[in-house]
Design a protein around this motif. Structure first.
Motif, PDB file in Angstrom:
ATOM      1  N   ALA A  36       0.839  -1.427   0.017  1.00  0.00           N
ATOM      2  CA  ALA A  36      -0.429   0.124  -0.250  1.00  0.00           C
ATOM      3  C   ALA A  36       0.940   1.032  -0.315  1.00  0.00           C
ATOM      4  O   ALA A  36       0.340   2.408  -0.688  1.00  0.00           O
ATOM      5  CB  ALA A  36      -0.673  -0.191   1.123  1.00  0.00           C
ATOM      6  N   GLN A  37       2.068   1.291   0.602  1.00  0.00           N
ATOM      7  CA  GLN A  37       2.832   2.156   0.723  1.00  0.00           C
ATOM      8  C   GLN A  37       3.864   1.853  -0.746  1.00  0.00           C
ATOM      9  O   GLN A  37       5.011   3.472  -1.169  1.00  0.00           O
ATOM     10  CB  GLN A  37       3.575   2.337   1.744  1.00  0.00           C
ATOM     11  N   ARG A  38       3.067   1.745  -1.762  1.00  0.00           N
ATOM     12  CA  ARG A  38       4.082   1.177  -2.918  1.00  0.00           C
ATOM     13  C   ARG A  38       5.608   1.181  -2.426  1.00  0.00           C
ATOM     14  O   ARG A  38       6.391   1.185  -3.870  1.00  0.00           O
ATOM     15  CB  ARG A  38       4.250   2.338  -3.977  1.00  0.00           C
ATOM     16  N   GLY A  39       5.932   0.152  -1.862  1.00  0.00           N
ATOM     17  CA  GLY A  39       6.986  -0.355  -0.988  1.00  0.00           C
ATOM     18  C   GLY A  39       8.151   0.324  -1.232  1.00  0.00           C
ATOM     19  O   GLY A  39       9.656   0.183  -0.732  1.00  0.00           O
ATOM     20  N   VAL A  40       8.135   2.175  -0.573  1.00  0.00           N
ATOM     21  CA  VAL A  40       8.502   3.104   0.232  1.00  0.00           C
ATOM     22  C   VAL A  40       9.161   3.093   1.626  1.00  0.00           C
ATOM     23  O   VAL A  40       7.622   3.429   1.770  1.00  0.00           O
ATOM     24  CB  VAL A  40       8.899   4.229  -1.001  1.00  0.00           C
ATOM     25  N   CYS A  41       9.541   3.751   1.876  1.00  0.00           N
ATOM     26  CA  CYS A  41       9.379   4.307   3.145  1.00  0.00           C
ATOM     27  C   CYS A  41       8.107   5.632   3.646  1.00  0.00           C
ATOM     28  O   CYS A  41       8.138   6.333   2.811  1.00  0.00           O
ATOM     29  CB  CYS A  41      11.037   4.704   3.842  1.00  0.00           C
ATOM     30  N   ALA A  42       7.346   5.079   4.446  1.00  0.00           N
ATOM     31  CA  ALA A  42       6.764   6.659   4.134  1.00  0.00           C
ATOM     32  C   ALA A  42       6.868   7.787   4.260  1.00  0.00           C
ATOM     33  O   ALA A  42       6.507   8.743   5.063  1.00  0.00           O
ATOM     34  CB  ALA A  42       5.441   5.887   5.666  1.00  0.00           C
ATOM     35  N   ILE A  43       8.214   7.957   4.632  1.00  0.00           N
ATOM     36  CA  ILE A  43       9.006   9.240   5.164  1.00  0.00           C
ATOM     37  C   ILE A  43       9.446   9.685   4.070  1.00  0.00           C
ATOM     38  O   ILE A  43       9.007  11.033   3.667  1.00  0.00           O
ATOM     39  CB  ILE A  43       9.662   9.464   6.792  1.00  0.00           C
TER      40      ILE A  43
END
Length: 106
Positions: A33-40
């Protein structure tokens, strides 16, 4: 180790379930759901489950640096905001209003 594998599917699932109440599949779904990246910082392949230390509520999946940074700032948004102001050149200067009494900048 064999018990963790038999009961939980492996040490990763055991750790996630014991620490955060999540399965590996739930963490993988969050990451998708985060598209495979860190949310920050949006770097790829974050591996650290971030959670609120007071409530235990899981917030997102973060990279090592962002997760550690939040911890260093003790999960206090006002410290992070002051840190950002500092980095942007807005030096923090309290105002003396009475002997030993300072007003913080707003």
């Amino acid at each position: 180790m064999e018990g963790k594998r038999r009961l939980h599917g492996g040490t990763r699932d055991y750790h996630l379930k014991h620490r955060y109440g999540l399965t590996g599949a739930e963490v993988d779904a969050m990451l998708e759901a985060q598209r495979g990246v860190c949310a920050i910082c949006l770097t790829p392949d974050p591996e650290h489950v971030d959670h609120d230390h007071k409530t235990g509520r899981v917030r997102a999946i973060l990279c090592f640096n962002c997760n550690g940074g939040l911890g260093q700032f003790k999960d206090r948004p006002e410290l992070l905001r002051r840190g950002a102001d500092y980095l942007e050149g807005n030096v923090w200067k309290p105002t003396l209003v009475a002997p030993g009494v300072y007003r913080l900048p707003s």
